[in-house]
Design a protein around this motif. Structure first.
Motif, PDB file in Angstrom:
ATOM      1  N   ASP A  59      50.825  44.879  39.585  1.00  0.00           N
ATOM      2  CA  ASP A  59      51.041  45.511  38.366  1.00  0.00           C
ATOM      3  C   ASP A  59      52.399  46.085  38.676  1.00  0.00           C
ATOM      4  OD1 ASP A  59      51.381  47.634  40.163  1.00  0.00           O
ATOM      5  OD2 ASP A  59      49.661  48.908  40.112  1.00  0.00           O
ATOM      6  N   SER A  60      52.481  47.105  37.500  1.00  0.00           N
ATOM      7  CA  SER A  60      54.997  46.865  37.456  1.00  0.00           C
ATOM      8  C   SER A  60      55.272  47.723  38.981  1.00  0.00           C
ATOM      9  CB  SER A  60      55.089  47.524  36.743  1.00  0.00           C
ATOM     10  OG  SER A  60      54.514  48.954  36.566  1.00  0.00           O
TER      11      SER A  60
ATOM     12  N   ARG B 182      46.275  44.251  41.656  1.00  0.00           N
ATOM     13  CA  ARG B 182      45.352  44.794  40.260  1.00  0.00           C
ATOM     14  C   ARG B 182      44.098  45.110  40.522  1.00  0.00           C
ATOM     15  NH1 ARG B 182      47.529  42.024  35.605  1.00  0.00           N
ATOM     16  NH2 ARG B 182      45.591  42.385  34.324  1.00  0.00           N
TER      17      ARG B 182
END
Length: 123
Positions: free
Chosen positions: A57-58, A63
């Protein structure tokens, strides 16, 4: 939706085995099975290998597969009550509200869903 004194929503008294009908559009939630979670991971890994998705993810964390899924029930759909009072913790959600929810069986798909009682009426 029946409204009582002072605009209070009347929640039906439910018992296991009753047939209920959706009186207002409602969303149902259920826990994913391990097979569904594994299928999500397989598709995710395939997308990562093909370059269509990234594994993180960012924040750079890996994930995770979703733990539950939702569906919308249309007005008039008939369901069977399997548990008249259920907690969202029963499907892995971490908030209270035991008296507000019930478990219903969708007889078409054979899946059990957690829904709010206030959107149901006894047939």
């Amino acid at each position: 939706m029946p409204i009582g004194p002072a605009n209070i929503v009347i929640v039906p008294k439910l018992k296991k085995g009753l047939l209920v009908r959706v009186r207002q559009g409602v969303s149902g939630t259920r826990a994913l099975t391990s097979a569904e979670r594994n299928a999500w991971y397989e598709k995710f890994y395939e997308d990562c290998r093909a370059g269509r998705d990234v594994w993180h993810d960012s924040a750079g964390e890996s994930r995770l597969a979703p733990s539950q899924t939702d569906t919308d029930f249309s007005v008039g759909k008939c369901l069977t009550v399997t548990a008249a009072s259920a907690s969202p913790k029963r499907i892995g959600m971490h908030f209270g509200g035991r008296g507000r929810y019930c478990m219903v069986l969708d007889t078409v798909t054979g899946q059990e869903w957690l829904v709010s009682k206030r959107f149901l009426e006894v047939v």
